[in-house]
Design an enzyme around this catalytic site. Structure first.
Site, mmCIF file in Angstrom:
data_model
loop_
_atom_site.group_PDB
_atom_site.id
_atom_site.type_symbol
_atom_site.label_atom_id
_atom_site.label_comp_id
_atom_site.label_asym_id
_atom_site.label_seq_id
_atom_site.Cartn_x
_atom_site.Cartn_y
_atom_site.Cartn_z
ATOM 1 N N ASP A 51 0.823 -1.207 0.000
ATOM 2 C CA ASP A 51 0.000 0.000 0.000
ATOM 3 C C ASP A 51 0.858 1.260 0.000
ATOM 4 O O ASP A 51 2.080 1.202 0.165
ATOM 5 C CB ASP A 51 -0.898 0.026 1.237
ATOM 6 C CG ASP A 51 -1.924 -1.090 1.240
ATOM 7 O OD1 ASP A 51 -2.320 -1.532 0.144
ATOM 8 O OD2 ASP A 51 -2.337 -1.510 2.337
ATOM 9 N N TYR A 109 6.202 -10.092 6.420
ATOM 10 C CA TYR A 109 6.177 -8.655 6.678
ATOM 11 C C TYR A 109 6.702 -8.386 8.081
ATOM 12 O O TYR A 109 6.639 -9.247 8.957
ATOM 13 C CB TYR A 109 4.746 -8.107 6.607
ATOM 14 C CG TYR A 109 4.203 -7.875 5.224
ATOM 15 C CD1 TYR A 109 4.226 -6.608 4.634
ATOM 16 C CD2 TYR A 109 3.629 -8.917 4.498
ATOM 17 C CE1 TYR A 109 3.702 -6.387 3.374
ATOM 18 C CE2 TYR A 109 3.099 -8.710 3.231
ATOM 19 C CZ TYR A 109 3.143 -7.444 2.679
ATOM 20 O OH TYR A 109 2.627 -7.230 1.429
#
Length: 272
Positions: A51, A109
């Site tokens: 994002d 992540y």
């Protein structure tokens, strides 16, 4: 021939990975640089879309090209046309059956969170921030409830296009490092928290929504058992607000060793 690249980038100046009209994206910058070096249009596919404001330490992409050039040439040549906040780390020829997204066994992540009475300055945009002390044990207990295959609707953005909210979260590891001397005004020590997530795939905003809930639990606003309640409720409205993107890093995908990619992308012993 098919090429794979490992890409790192600082996501602060970009509206995410995926190409979009009229805004700056990492994919557009990379494809423009590849096209200039290859002297033909290049279309890439990535292992995991990030994002706006999210960083990438080892994004993996693949693309097809009629050119047969040394791997080092792709690295140097493409980097020569990239902005300073994006870099190709490695390049490698791969079989035509390799697919950066579909061949990945998992994605990794990390969220880096500064716990400090004073907001970040030098690290602004590169770490999240919380000005209250957090309870490690409470957050880890809550995180452990999420491990396994679950319906993660409570942590899914309304704009998520994934066909199913069911994902398999393999691990959430939480650690705190780098404590410094107590702050002279407030008397407690700043530190950096690291939250590492490993899953087969993630929903849109899933990690940032989980982070919002973990921080609320770490601050004592909710109990660890609240995380179980959220899973059962499957309601985004019941969960905490979405956390900032600043401290989120795509560590990279995990592939089977048989693809022969650099070690940082290879499944560890005993995987999965």
């Amino acid at each position: 021939m098919r090429m794979a690249l490992g890409i790192s980038y600082n996501g602060q100046a970009y509206c995410g990975w995926q190409s979009q009209p009229s805004v700056r994206t990492v994919q557009d910058a990379l494809e423009a640089a590849l096209g200039r070096f290859a002297t033909h249009p290049v279309s890439t596919l990535c292992a995991g879309r990030t994002d706006a404001g999210v960083h990438g330490l080892m994004q993996v992409v693949h693309f097809d090209t009629p050119l047969d050039r040394p791997a080092a040439s792709w690295v140097r040549g493409t980097n020569g046309f990239l902005p300073a906040d994006i870099a190709v780390q490695w390049a490698q020829a791969v079989p035509d059956s390799f697919h950066a997204r579909a061949s990945a066994l998992a994605r990794r992540y990390a969220y880096v969170l500064l716990q400090s009475p004073v907001r970040p300055s030098v690290e602004s945009g590169r770490v999240g921030w919380v000005c209250h002390r957090l309870d490690h044990d409470a957050m880890q207990q809550a995180a452990d409830y999420l491990v396994g295959e679950h319906d993660f609707s409570a942590f899914r953005a309304s704009t998520c296009q994934a066909p199913s909210p069911v994902k398999t979260l393999r691990r959430i590891g939480i650690s705190c490092r780098g404590q410094s001397p107590p702050h002279p005004a407030l008397g407690w020590s700043p530190c950096y928290w690291r939250f590492e997530f490993v899953a087969n795939a993630f929903l849109h905003h899933m990690i940032r929504n989980i982070m919002g809930c973990l921080v609320a639990i770490g601050q004592g606003k909710q109990s660890p058992q609240w995380m179980q309640q959220l899973l059962r409720a499957r309601s985004r409205a019941a969960a905490a607000p979405t956390f900032a993107p600043d401290g989120l890093y795509f560590l990279g995908p995990v592939y089977a060793a048989g693809w022969g990619l650099p070690e940082r992308t290879v499944a560890f012993d005993g995987w999965p």
